[in-house]
Design a protein around this motif. Structure first.
Motif, PDB file in Angstrom:
ATOM      1  N   THR A 130       0.850  -1.180   0.000  1.00  0.00           N
ATOM      2  CA  THR A 130       0.000   0.000   0.000  1.00  0.00           C
ATOM      3  C   THR A 130       0.886   1.230   0.000  1.00  0.00           C
ATOM      4  O   THR A 130       1.949   1.194   0.623  1.00  0.00           O
ATOM      5  N   PRO A 131       0.585   2.250  -0.704  1.00  0.00           N
ATOM      6  CA  PRO A 131      -0.493   2.397  -1.674  1.00  0.00           C
ATOM      7  C   PRO A 131      -0.174   1.594  -2.928  1.00  0.00           C
ATOM      8  O   PRO A 131       0.878   0.962  -3.027  1.00  0.00           O
ATOM      9  N   TRP A 132      -1.051   1.668  -3.906  1.00  0.00           N
ATOM     10  CA  TRP A 132      -0.848   0.959  -5.169  1.00  0.00           C
ATOM     11  C   TRP A 132       0.456   1.438  -5.806  1.00  0.00           C
ATOM     12  O   TRP A 132       0.604   2.617  -6.121  1.00  0.00           O
ATOM     13  N   PRO A 133       1.430   0.529  -6.004  1.00  0.00           N
ATOM     14  CA  PRO A 133       2.728   0.948  -6.530  1.00  0.00           C
ATOM     15  C   PRO A 133       2.840   0.913  -8.047  1.00  0.00           C
ATOM     16  O   PRO A 133       3.890   1.255  -8.592  1.00  0.00           O
ATOM     17  N   GLY A 134       1.787   0.457  -8.713  1.00  0.00           N
ATOM     18  CA  GLY A 134       1.848   0.234 -10.156  1.00  0.00           C
ATOM     19  C   GLY A 134       1.987  -1.256 -10.426  1.00  0.00           C
ATOM     20  O   GLY A 134       2.402  -2.030  -9.553  1.00  0.00           O
ATOM     21  N   THR A 135       1.652  -1.651 -11.626  1.00  0.00           N
ATOM     22  CA  THR A 135       1.605  -3.067 -11.975  1.00  0.00           C
ATOM     23  C   THR A 135       2.947  -3.768 -11.775  1.00  0.00           C
ATOM     24  O   THR A 135       3.013  -4.804 -11.109  1.00  0.00           O
ATOM     25  N   ASP A 136       4.007  -3.245 -12.356  1.00  0.00           N
ATOM     26  CA  ASP A 136       5.291  -3.948 -12.299  1.00  0.00           C
ATOM     27  C   ASP A 136       5.806  -4.102 -10.876  1.00  0.00           C
ATOM     28  O   ASP A 136       6.227  -5.199 -10.477  1.00  0.00           O
ATOM     29  N   ARG A 137       5.757  -3.045 -10.097  1.00  0.00           N
ATOM     30  CA  ARG A 137       6.248  -3.135  -8.708  1.00  0.00           C
ATOM     31  C   ARG A 137       5.368  -4.058  -7.865  1.00  0.00           C
ATOM     32  O   ARG A 137       5.865  -4.784  -7.008  1.00  0.00           O
ATOM     33  N   PHE A 138       4.067  -4.027  -8.108  1.00  0.00           N
ATOM     34  CA  PHE A 138       3.168  -4.925  -7.385  1.00  0.00           C
ATOM     35  C   PHE A 138       3.541  -6.381  -7.676  1.00  0.00           C
ATOM     36  O   PHE A 138       3.719  -7.187  -6.768  1.00  0.00           O
ATOM     37  N   LEU A 139       3.667  -6.700  -8.956  1.00  0.00           N
ATOM     38  CA  LEU A 139       3.960  -8.085  -9.328  1.00  0.00           C
ATOM     39  C   LEU A 139       5.356  -8.517  -8.887  1.00  0.00           C
ATOM     40  O   LEU A 139       5.554  -9.686  -8.530  1.00  0.00           O
ATOM     41  N   GLU A 140       6.306  -7.606  -8.867  1.00  0.00           N
ATOM     42  CA  GLU A 140       7.637  -7.932  -8.343  1.00  0.00           C
ATOM     43  C   GLU A 140       7.557  -8.315  -6.868  1.00  0.00           C
ATOM     44  O   GLU A 140       8.217  -9.259  -6.428  1.00  0.00           O
ATOM     45  N   ALA A 141       6.759  -7.587  -6.099  1.00  0.00           N
ATOM     46  CA  ALA A 141       6.598  -7.894  -4.675  1.00  0.00           C
ATOM     47  C   ALA A 141       5.943  -9.263  -4.491  1.00  0.00           C
ATOM     48  O   ALA A 141       6.357 -10.047  -3.625  1.00  0.00           O
ATOM     49  N   VAL A 142       4.939  -9.563  -5.294  1.00  0.00           N
ATOM     50  CA  VAL A 142       4.294 -10.875  -5.213  1.00  0.00           C
ATOM     51  C   VAL A 142       5.282 -11.969  -5.607  1.00  0.00           C
ATOM     52  O   VAL A 142       5.387 -13.003  -4.931  1.00  0.00           O
ATOM     53  N   ASP A 143       6.030 -11.747  -6.682  1.00  0.00           N
ATOM     54  CA  ASP A 143       7.029 -12.736  -7.118  1.00  0.00           C
ATOM     55  C   ASP A 143       8.040 -13.021  -6.014  1.00  0.00           C
ATOM     56  O   ASP A 143       8.428 -14.177  -5.808  1.00  0.00           O
ATOM     57  N   ARG A 144       8.488 -11.991  -5.299  1.00  0.00           N
ATOM     58  CA  ARG A 144       9.446 -12.195  -4.190  1.00  0.00           C
ATOM     59  C   ARG A 144       8.846 -13.101  -3.122  1.00  0.00           C
ATOM     60  O   ARG A 144       9.524 -13.999  -2.612  1.00  0.00           O
ATOM     61  N   GLN A 145       7.573 -12.873  -2.784  1.00  0.00           N
ATOM     62  CA  GLN A 145       6.950 -13.686  -1.745  1.00  0.00           C
ATOM     63  C   GLN A 145       6.733 -15.132  -2.222  1.00  0.00           C
ATOM     64  O   GLN A 145       6.911 -16.076  -1.450  1.00  0.00           O
ATOM     65  N   VAL A 146       6.388 -15.296  -3.478  1.00  0.00           N
ATOM     66  CA  VAL A 146       6.228 -16.648  -4.025  1.00  0.00           C
ATOM     67  C   VAL A 146       7.568 -17.383  -3.944  1.00  0.00           C
ATOM     68  O   VAL A 146       7.629 -18.544  -3.526  1.00  0.00           O
ATOM     69  N   ALA A 147       8.645 -16.715  -4.325  1.00  0.00           N
ATOM     70  CA  ALA A 147       9.962 -17.343  -4.289  1.00  0.00           C
ATOM     71  C   ALA A 147      10.385 -17.670  -2.858  1.00  0.00           C
ATOM     72  O   ALA A 147      10.932 -18.748  -2.601  1.00  0.00           O
ATOM     73  N   LEU A 148      10.148 -16.751  -1.929  1.00  0.00           N
ATOM     74  CA  LEU A 148      10.555 -16.957  -0.528  1.00  0.00           C
ATOM     75  C   LEU A 148       9.782 -18.102   0.138  1.00  0.00           C
ATOM     76  O   LEU A 148      10.321 -18.810   0.978  1.00  0.00           O
ATOM     77  N   THR A 149       8.510 -18.231  -0.206  1.00  0.00           N
ATOM     78  CA  THR A 149       7.674 -19.228   0.467  1.00  0.00           C
ATOM     79  C   THR A 149       7.616 -20.552  -0.278  1.00  0.00           C
ATOM     80  O   THR A 149       7.172 -21.549   0.278  1.00  0.00           O
ATOM     81  N   GLY A 150       8.002 -20.548  -1.542  1.00  0.00           N
ATOM     82  CA  GLY A 150       7.841 -21.752  -2.351  1.00  0.00           C
ATOM     83  C   GLY A 150       6.394 -22.026  -2.701  1.00  0.00           C
ATOM     84  O   GLY A 150       6.009 -23.159  -2.975  1.00  0.00           O
ATOM     85  N   ALA A 151       5.578 -20.969  -2.687  1.00  0.00           N
ATOM     86  CA  ALA A 151       4.146 -21.121  -2.979  1.00  0.00           C
ATOM     87  C   ALA A 151       3.958 -21.701  -4.372  1.00  0.00           C
ATOM     88  O   ALA A 151       4.739 -21.430  -5.281  1.00  0.00           O
ATOM     89  N   HIS A 152       2.934 -22.525  -4.477  1.00  0.00           N
ATOM     90  CA  HIS A 152       2.609 -23.103  -5.792  1.00  0.00           C
ATOM     91  C   HIS A 152       1.150 -23.494  -5.812  1.00  0.00           C
ATOM     92  O   HIS A 152       0.485 -23.568  -4.787  1.00  0.00           O
ATOM     93  N   ALA A 153       0.677 -23.750  -7.020  1.00  0.00           N
ATOM     94  CA  ALA A 153      -0.744 -24.113  -7.205  1.00  0.00           C
ATOM     95  C   ALA A 153      -0.980 -25.543  -6.781  1.00  0.00           C
ATOM     96  O   ALA A 153      -0.127 -26.380  -6.809  1.00  0.00           O
TER      97      ALA A 153
END
Length: 127
Positions: A104-127
């Motif tokens: 928060t606040p909305w950082p824009g598409t690229d920065r938002f998705l970069e933050a999500v990608d970091r968390q996916v990588a750190l947690t090993g999240a998957h479908a």
């Protein structure tokens, strides 16, 4: 209540609505994906900016390793209080019931998705 500024958002980018009473049970679901809780408000200009940007490239946000939930905090002020909101939109990220952080606040598409990608990588999240 429907969002009047971007009324088609939840039809074009479907995600379940969750309220403060049901959030803990929803987060307790044993799921390997990152959960993004989108907290927004009706007639919120900054929320509308985020929604419009998501709708420009929805395929970038609809990912197999992410599960979305949303709540209109104007209709559910308990949720706003629970997360100590001072502004919206706010996006809270969870994995296996644990809060990872917020965007928060909305950082824009690229920065938002970069933050999500970091968390996916750190947690090993998957479908």
């Amino acid at each position: 209540m429907a969002d009047s500024s971007v009324p088609e958002f939840f039809e074009r980018f479907p995600m379940p609505r969750i309220d403060s009473a049901g959030l803990d049970a929803e987060l307790a679901v044993d799921d390997q994906r990152i959960v993004i809780l989108f907290l927004w408000g009706r007639d919120c200009p900054n929320c509308d900016i985020a929604k419009r940007q998501i709708l420009l490239t929805p395929e970038r946000f609809q990912r197999r390793d992410v599960r979305w939930l949303h709540d209109n905090v104007y209709d559910d002020p308990i949720m706003a209080t629970r997360f100590g909101l001072h502004g919206i939109p706010a996006f809270f990220l969870f994995h296996r019931g644990r809060k990872l952080g917020r965007i928060t606040p909305w950082p824009g598409t690229d920065r938002f998705l970069e933050a999500v990608d970091r968390q996916v990588a750190l947690t090993g999240a998957h479908a």
